[in-house]
Design a protein around this motif. Structure first.
Motif, short mmCIF file in Angstrom:
data_model
loop_
_atom_site.label_atom_id
_atom_site.label_comp_id
_atom_site.label_asym_id
_atom_site.label_seq_id
_atom_site.Cartn_x
_atom_site.Cartn_y
_atom_site.Cartn_z
N UNK A 156 41.32 42.23 32.06
CA UNK A 156 41.55 40.94 32.78
C UNK A 156 40.25 40.16 32.97
N UNK A 157 39.01 40.96 33.24
CA UNK A 157 37.84 40.13 33.67
C UNK A 157 37.37 39.37 32.36
N UNK A 158 37.52 40.07 31.03
CA UNK A 158 37.54 39.30 29.72
C UNK A 158 38.02 38.28 29.82
N UNK A 159 39.60 38.15 29.98
CA UNK A 159 40.41 37.11 29.92
C UNK A 159 40.05 35.90 30.87
N UNK A 160 39.47 36.29 32.06
CA UNK A 160 38.98 35.47 33.11
C UNK A 160 37.79 34.77 32.46
N UNK A 161 37.08 35.19 31.94
CA UNK A 161 35.70 34.75 31.27
C UNK A 161 36.13 33.71 30.28
#
Length: 375
Positions: A156-161
């Protein structure tokens, strides 16, 4: 491949011509001119590469289903096209996020040595990137704490970036494209009505005149402070060489000012004064040129509007030399009058009317779908 080479050369010529129109080669540093040319060239290359990419993709799709596919005139190997896209993308990425910001800070900084200016430029950009990275890190930590340190949370963090990066690009595209889509029809619509266009430039003349006077006042105050430093710092002072550098950058108005202001004999104050002088002089030159351009356009439009009521098919220019009264000169005057008085406004208003009808039709279709499904 020959067509591709011709496009590359043609794009280089177009970029050079545009840069020559907007750039002052005598006062602009060479590295700024070269970097600007590279950035413009890479940006304009997208216009040429996208049709090539589409035609090659259509060729590959055709070859998978048919045997009698015709090669487009842009016959470039796929691997070469991919390498070109990668080179342009990463070069543009480096220029946008690394080279151009550092160069901008390097030019604007008031330090006097190459290493000091470069160090200050890098530090300024590191501060900006640190704030951006800190904001992203805070959001990432909030997501990790809310979902727990699991594999799904990291995804999710990678997708947010990725979403943040795409959102910034889309936001910038919407702002620039939206401004262009609105401003270009507005400019054409103003050009279709000479009276309206004349009022537009009257307004800008007044606005630019006020901006010019304010910038000249700021430059005058800065020059008085420079004169004060020049009179205070003596030849034996270690800071004198920095003062001499500032004095050499002063415009001609420096000789007519009197020293005034409070001086502090420190290196950081001289660097700040140098930055202030650069900013004030650049703003004064820009506002002066904008005022002159608006005044020229206003006077030109006054002559065009006044020539509509003259019995002769000729524009009586107040700021330009008249053509000789020969057959060719009379013909040129007549064609100029027809274009600027009669034909030019109509040509400028034609695309506006077409775009207006297209917008109204699109708005009607959108409203019809919003009210309910089509029958």
């Amino acid at each position: 491949m020959i067509v591709f080479i011709i496009e590359v050369v043609l794009l280089a010529i177009i970029t050079t011509a545009l840069l020559h129109q907007y750039l002052n080669w005598r006062t602009t540093p060479v590295y700024v001119s070269i970097s600007t040319w590279i950035g413009w060239y890479l940006a304009f290359s997208y216009v040429f590469l996208i049709p090539i990419d589409i035609s090659m993709s259509m060729l590959e799709s055709c070859e998978q289903t048919r045997a009698d596919c015709h090669s487009p005139m842009f016959d470039i190997p796929t691997d070469a096209l991919v390498n070109v896209w990668r080179s342009i993308y990463w070069t543009t990425f480096a220029l946008t996020w690394l080279i151009y910001p550092v160069m901008q800070s390097y030019v604007d900084t008031g330090h006097f040595t190459l290493l000091a200016r470069l160090r200050a430029a890098i530090v300024d950009n590191i501060k900006i990137y640190a704030m951006m990275a800190g904001a992203v890190l805070v959001v990432a930590l909030i997501l990790l704490i809310a979902e727990g340190a699991s594999a799904g949370a990291y995804k999710n963090v990678y997708g947010m970036l990725l979403a943040v990066a795409n959102s910034f690009g889309l936001f910038l595209l919407i702002c620039l494209a939206g401004f262009g889509l609105v401003e270009i029809p507005k400019r054409l619509w103003r050009s279709s009505n000479r009276d309206l266009l004349l009022k537009y430039w009257y307004f800008h003349v007044a606005a630019y005149l006020e901006s010019r006077e304010n910038s000249k006042m700021e430059l005058h105050e800065t020059l008085k402070l420079v004169r004060k430093y020049a009179a205070t710092v003596h030849d034996g002072d270690p800071l004198r060489r920095y003062v001499d550098v500032i004095v050499k950058q002063c415009p001609r108005e420096y000789a007519d000012v009197q020293p005034d202001g409070t001086v502090e004999l420190r290196y950081d104050k001289l660097a700040a004064l140098n930055t202030r002088l650069k900013t004030a002089e650049r703003r004064a030159r820009r506002n002066q040129r904008l005022y002159e351009h608006a005044l020229e356009r206003s006077l030109e439009l006054e002559d065009i509007v006044r020539s509509r009521r003259l019995p002769e098919y000729r524009i009586e220019w107040s700021q330009k030399r008249r053509r000789p009264r020969t057959a060719m000169g009379t013909l040129a005057d007549t064609l100029e009058w027809v274009w600027r008085v009669q034909l030019g406004p109509w040509v400028a208003g034609l695309p506006c009317r077409l775009l207006l009808r297209r917008s109204l039709a699109g708005g009607g279709v959108g409203a019809r779908f919003a009210l309910g499904p089509p029958p």
